[in-house]
Motif scaffolding. Sequence first.
Motif, PDB file in Angstrom:
ATOM      1  N   ASN A  17       0.850  -1.191   0.000  1.00 13.08           N
ATOM      2  CA  ASN A  17       0.000   0.000   0.000  1.00 13.08           C
ATOM      3  C   ASN A  17       0.882   1.235   0.000  1.00 13.08           C
ATOM      4  O   ASN A  17       1.662   1.455   0.921  1.00 13.08           O
ATOM      5  CB  ASN A  17      -0.913  -0.004   1.231  1.00 13.08           C
ATOM      6  CG  ASN A  17      -1.839   1.198   1.252  1.00 13.08           C
ATOM      7  OD1 ASN A  17      -2.023   1.850   0.243  1.00 13.08           O
ATOM      8  ND2 ASN A  17      -2.417   1.490   2.401  1.00 13.08           N
ATOM      9  N   ASP A  18       0.809   2.020  -1.035  1.00 10.16           N
ATOM     10  CA  ASP A  18       1.616   3.236  -1.111  1.00 10.16           C
ATOM     11  C   ASP A  18       0.820   4.408  -1.654  1.00 10.16           C
ATOM     12  O   ASP A  18       1.383   5.394  -2.125  1.00 10.16           O
ATOM     13  CB  ASP A  18       2.855   3.005  -1.978  1.00 10.16           C
ATOM     14  CG  ASP A  18       2.497   2.557  -3.390  1.00 10.16           C
ATOM     15  OD1 ASP A  18       1.291   2.491  -3.695  1.00 10.16           O
ATOM     16  OD2 ASP A  18       3.416   2.291  -4.179  1.00 10.16           O
ATOM     17  N   ASP A  19      -0.525   4.317  -1.601  1.00 10.63           N
ATOM     18  CA  ASP A  19      -1.318   5.376  -2.209  1.00 10.63           C
ATOM     19  C   ASP A  19      -2.079   6.233  -1.211  1.00 10.63           C
ATOM     20  O   ASP A  19      -2.850   7.103  -1.603  1.00 10.63           O
ATOM     21  CB  ASP A  19      -2.302   4.779  -3.219  1.00 10.63           C
ATOM     22  CG  ASP A  19      -3.267   3.787  -2.576  1.00 10.63           C
ATOM     23  OD1 ASP A  19      -3.070   3.472  -1.393  1.00 10.63           O
ATOM     24  OD2 ASP A  19      -4.203   3.335  -3.265  1.00 10.63           O
ATOM     25  N   ASP A  20      -1.895   5.992   0.104  1.00 13.64           N
ATOM     26  CA  ASP A  20      -2.559   6.860   1.078  1.00 13.64           C
ATOM     27  C   ASP A  20      -1.782   6.857   2.393  1.00 13.64           C
ATOM     28  O   ASP A  20      -0.949   6.003   2.647  1.00 13.64           O
ATOM     29  CB  ASP A  20      -4.015   6.446   1.316  1.00 13.64           C
ATOM     30  CG  ASP A  20      -4.141   5.032   1.870  1.00 13.64           C
ATOM     31  OD1 ASP A  20      -3.102   4.430   2.224  1.00 13.64           O
ATOM     32  OD2 ASP A  20      -5.273   4.523   1.940  1.00 13.64           O
ATOM     33  N   ASN A  21      -2.064   7.850   3.209  1.00 13.04           N
ATOM     34  CA  ASN A  21      -1.399   7.986   4.505  1.00 13.04           C
ATOM     35  C   ASN A  21      -2.311   7.401   5.586  1.00 13.04           C
ATOM     36  O   ASN A  21      -2.909   8.119   6.389  1.00 13.04           O
ATOM     37  CB  ASN A  21      -1.096   9.464   4.779  1.00 13.04           C
ATOM     38  CG  ASN A  21      -0.287   9.648   6.056  1.00 13.04           C
ATOM     39  OD1 ASN A  21       0.434   8.749   6.482  1.00 13.04           O
ATOM     40  ND2 ASN A  21      -0.422  10.803   6.680  1.00 13.04           N
ATOM     41  N   ALA A  22      -2.425   6.067   5.569  1.00 10.88           N
ATOM     42  CA  ALA A  22      -3.309   5.378   6.506  1.00 10.88           C
ATOM     43  C   ALA A  22      -2.721   4.016   6.828  1.00 10.88           C
ATOM     44  O   ALA A  22      -1.748   3.578   6.207  1.00 10.88           O
ATOM     45  CB  ALA A  22      -4.713   5.231   5.912  1.00 10.88           C
TER      46      ALA A  22
END
Length: 206
Positions: A17-22
């Motif tokens: 996962n590298d598409d959001d800050n979560a």
Amino acid sequence: LTAGDLVVTLGSITITNDDDNAATLSVTNNTATTASPFVFAGSGVFTGSGATSFFTLTPSGLTTGTALAVTAAAATTGDVAVVTVNALTTGNALLLTSTGTIVDGGAMLSIVANSATTAGATSGGLIELVANALTTGMGCDIISTSVNLSTGGLFNVAHTASGAIVAKTTFISEFFSSRTNTAAAAISDDYDLISVIRTNVNTNAG
């Protein structure tokens, strides 16, 4: 999966996962009381180390953040972390290494307990070392081979207080030894409670 178990046999699970800050993986178990909610186990003869350790945590981009945080807010008499190595010989139960230049204010290990008041009054302490089977070994060993040691030191105990202080009546540092021989044969002790040795050799070579 709303209810039930997820089982993967002879396979693996990879999450990228590298598409959001979560959070990439979030697991919550509010029901477990005595069972282990999270288990990582393996019975094979494992020899990996470093990047191939049994469990790795690699936040390679971390600068001023925290790599691992454990919060046990309700802990009282329990243990927050336990490391058991009953077959250990020349290895380490815990190894902290650094090739960085640790400057003034930095530390390899920092223990802060500013709310502690009576720790160690009769037993224990903020740092407790128990070695009841020790024979010819050392309970604590501090070693330095630095040829550049000048104004620095290897051990420092400092107590600096200012304000409405109370009267100090006991020791700042204590070295205590008590030996009671209960065997039939008498022994003759010959040891120093504290041994301070300084050796300086100047060969004037080079």
